[in-house]
Design a protein around this motif. Structure first.
Motif, mmCIF file in Angstrom:
data_model
loop_
_atom_site.group_PDB
_atom_site.id
_atom_site.type_symbol
_atom_site.label_atom_id
_atom_site.label_comp_id
_atom_site.label_asym_id
_atom_site.label_seq_id
_atom_site.Cartn_x
_atom_site.Cartn_y
_atom_site.Cartn_z
ATOM 1 N N ALA A 193 9.420 -4.941 -6.334
ATOM 2 C CA ALA A 193 10.187 -3.615 -6.120
ATOM 3 C C ALA A 193 10.968 -3.532 -7.803
ATOM 4 O O ALA A 193 11.305 -2.518 -8.007
ATOM 5 C CB ALA A 193 11.751 -3.798 -4.753
ATOM 6 N N LEU A 194 11.780 -4.794 -8.177
ATOM 7 C CA LEU A 194 11.977 -4.829 -9.347
ATOM 8 C C LEU A 194 11.515 -3.858 -10.642
ATOM 9 O O LEU A 194 11.662 -2.639 -11.157
ATOM 10 C CB LEU A 194 12.494 -5.951 -10.121
ATOM 11 N N LEU A 237 1.240 -1.044 -0.175
ATOM 12 C CA LEU A 237 -0.003 -0.100 -0.197
ATOM 13 C C LEU A 237 0.738 1.134 -0.176
ATOM 14 O O LEU A 237 0.942 2.425 -1.154
ATOM 15 C CB LEU A 237 -0.894 0.127 0.923
ATOM 16 N N ARG A 238 2.486 1.020 0.960
ATOM 17 C CA ARG A 238 3.228 2.123 1.140
ATOM 18 C C ARG A 238 3.490 2.496 -1.049
ATOM 19 O O ARG A 238 3.749 3.639 -0.898
ATOM 20 C CB ARG A 238 3.876 2.047 2.049
ATOM 21 N N MET A 239 3.438 1.580 -1.285
ATOM 22 C CA MET A 239 4.358 1.685 -2.393
ATOM 23 C C MET A 239 3.320 1.815 -3.402
ATOM 24 O O MET A 239 4.095 2.744 -4.773
ATOM 25 C CB MET A 239 4.910 0.261 -2.551
ATOM 26 N N GLY A 240 1.976 2.889 -3.239
ATOM 27 C CA GLY A 240 1.085 2.874 -4.569
ATOM 28 C C GLY A 240 0.338 1.555 -5.010
ATOM 29 O O GLY A 240 -0.361 2.128 -5.939
ATOM 30 N N ALA A 241 -0.123 0.055 -3.943
ATOM 31 C CA ALA A 241 -0.777 -0.194 -4.770
ATOM 32 C C ALA A 241 -1.703 -0.400 -4.682
ATOM 33 O O ALA A 241 -2.549 0.272 -3.069
ATOM 34 C CB ALA A 241 -0.779 -1.981 -3.889
ATOM 35 N N LYS A 274 0.907 1.514 -10.666
ATOM 36 C CA LYS A 274 2.537 1.979 -10.693
ATOM 37 C C LYS A 274 2.931 2.221 -8.722
ATOM 38 O O LYS A 274 2.079 3.219 -7.963
ATOM 39 C CB LYS A 274 1.820 4.100 -11.584
ATOM 40 N N LEU A 275 3.746 1.737 -8.642
ATOM 41 C CA LEU A 275 4.298 1.919 -7.246
ATOM 42 C C LEU A 275 6.100 1.932 -7.760
ATOM 43 O O LEU A 275 6.283 2.800 -8.806
ATOM 44 C CB LEU A 275 4.613 -0.021 -7.696
ATOM 45 N N LYS A 276 5.776 2.774 -6.154
ATOM 46 C CA LYS A 276 6.927 3.506 -6.423
ATOM 47 C C LYS A 276 8.547 2.873 -5.219
ATOM 48 O O LYS A 276 7.242 1.856 -4.119
ATOM 49 C CB LYS A 276 7.150 4.692 -5.431
ATOM 50 N N GLY A 281 12.406 3.919 -8.927
ATOM 51 C CA GLY A 281 13.187 4.370 -7.550
ATOM 52 C C GLY A 281 12.934 3.047 -6.683
ATOM 53 O O GLY A 281 13.236 2.275 -7.626
ATOM 54 N N LYS A 282 13.735 3.473 -6.162
ATOM 55 C CA LYS A 282 14.686 2.342 -5.406
ATOM 56 C C LYS A 282 14.083 1.564 -3.846
ATOM 57 O O LYS A 282 13.447 2.452 -3.290
ATOM 58 C CB LYS A 282 16.488 2.697 -4.749
#
Ligand code: S3P
Length: 441
Positions: free
Chosen positions: A327-328, A274-278, A302-304, A332-333
């Motif tokens: 994460a790939l 969720l924090r990554m934008g899911a 679109k994830l970060k 970003g990192k």
């Protein structure tokens, strides 16, 4: 069995994930802690790990039989018997470490054995606290690994154990020994640095046991037997994580997963996604057998990138390989820290994850306690043949990454998924689209 994975055109549909592995282990192993009686387990995991726990309790005289595909009838005898042979725990660390705590107080001499992988995993983490409690536990080969020998002890005592590890297996082992100490005035307290999964505490409470949880301090009294009661087990969020991740990263995906366990100590992967934008919607939340259960709807997103460390790690320890895959494809990192215990899982998951993802073309760097992942990739090169290192979660994470490779990949010895998820491939096949459909408006 080799499995070939091709680039996916989208994942669409509604699925139900098989039973939670951690809760299944406890639901059957706790028969050794119960008063005489009969109970039913609805939706027991048919993965090989949980069958190791099932076979183990039978050696002590518990009668546990499947009645239907996934339901068990369990008859607990008045007296357990000493097993005539060593107890084989297969690949399952949970079986071995929880049994060690349970058996210390039984007055039998028992040997716990495992397969090659389990025989290479650290057991000092349970041997040490149990011996502090007055138990008589040792490693047969004096190397702090399995086989473990448990001999009867008449002087068990409660302790306060300040654990360096946030490990549900170690916590459970200590508490399950502590609750059997004959003197009901004896108190065992387990203090963990961060909260690990709490299925043991929840199930003890559900089965009328007396246990007190105060943040990271768990206290249990001696002299207790649990009450046989029917237990319904939800789907496994760790297994669901492969489908959730796949739907997030494969364009044109939209899936619903029904009936998964999402208690606060297991939902780390959902919170990080969720924090990554899911785009994950949690619906239909309710409680079953003292566990929180829900359905989730997941759409391609679109994830970060993000940073995952410290107290978040125990809440998603088994999901880190699939988090690395996700994460790939995030912008970003992503940095994962404080996860050095990954080296002690079914294989060294830091090395295995790094090897497989980098061979597919992922930009991932292993560190001493985790990973640094350079995201932003739209697809990977693929065109490789991969090992799964005898590790079910490495096999399944590699499969999901394969869905995002331009060229097909092969995963060798894919049957290792049977440890936790025999239906993995057939379930994926029900949601894979044959052609592009734009569902994600
Ligand atoms: C488990 C606890 C975790 C997890 C394992 C299952 C459990 O291990 O990795 O797959 O059911 O208690 P640790 O407690 O060693 O972290």
């Amino acid at each position: 069995m080799d499995v070939v994975v091709k680039k996916s055109k989208g994942l669409i549909g509604e699925i139900e994930i098989p039973s939670d592995k951690s809760i299944s282990h406890r639901a059957i192993l706790f028969s050794l802690l119960m008063k005489e009686g009969t109970y039913y387990i609805k939706n027991f995991s048919n993965g090989e790990d949980c069958l190791s726990s099932l076979n183990a309790v039978k050696l002590f005289g518990v009668d546990a039989q499947f009645i239907g595909k996934n339901d068990l009838k369990v008859i607990v005898p008045a007296q357990l018997k000493s097993p005539a042979q060593p107890v084989y725990c297969g690949n399952s660390g949970t079986t071995m470490r929880l049994l060690a705590g349970i058996l210390c107080a039984k007055g039998f001499e028992v040997v716990l054995e495992g397969d090659l992988s389990l025989s290479n995993r650290p057991m000092k983490r349970v041997i040490e606290p149990l011996n502090q409690m007055g138990a008589n536990v040792s490693s047969l080969n004096n190397n702090d690994k399995a086989p473990i020998v448990i001999k009867p002890s008449s002087h068990l005592k409660g302790i306060i154990y300040n654990s360096k590890l946030a490990s549900a297996q170690v916590k459970s082992c200590v508490l399950l020994c502590g609750m059997q100490i004959e003197n009901s005035a004896s108190i065992t307290k387990f203090i963990e640095p961060f909260s690990s999964r709490d299925h043991t505490e929840r199930l003890i409470e559900f089965l009328n046991g007396d246990i007190n949880v105060n943040n990271n301090e768990i206290t249990i009294k001696g002299g207790q037997k649990l009450t046989p009661k029917d237990i319904a087990i939800p789907g496994d969020v760790s297994s669901a994580a492969f489908f959730i991740a796949a739907a997030l990263i494969v364009p044109n995906s939209h899936i619903k997963i029904k009936n998964i366990n999402l208690n606060s100590t297991r939902r780390g992967i959902i919170d990080v996604f969720l924090r990554m934008g899911a785009k994950i919607e949690i619906i239909n939340q309710h409680v079953v057998s003292n566990e929180e259960v829900c359905d989730v709807i997941v759409k391609s997103s679109k994830l970060k990138g993000t940073i995952v460390e410290k107290e978040e790690i125990p809440k998603l320890i088994d999901e880190i390989p699939i988090l690395c895959v996700t994460a790939l494809f995030a912008d970003g990192k992503t940095i994962i820290k404080d996860a050095q215990d990954l080296k002690n899982k079914e294989t060294d998951r830091i090395i295995a994850t790094y090897k497989n993802l980098s061979q597919m073309g992922g930009k991932i760097t292993p560190t001493d306690d985790g990973f640094i992942i350079e995201g932003g990739q739209k697809e990977l090169q693929g065109n490789v043949s991969l090992e799964c290192y005898h590790d079910h979660r490495i096999a399944m994470s590699s499969y999901v990454c394969g869905l995002m490779c331009q060229n097909a990949i092969t995963i060798k010895e894919f049957e290792w998924v049977n440890i936790s998820f025999p239906a993995f491939l057939s379930l994926f096949n029900t949601i894979k689209q044959k052609e592009h459909k734009n569902v994600n408006k």
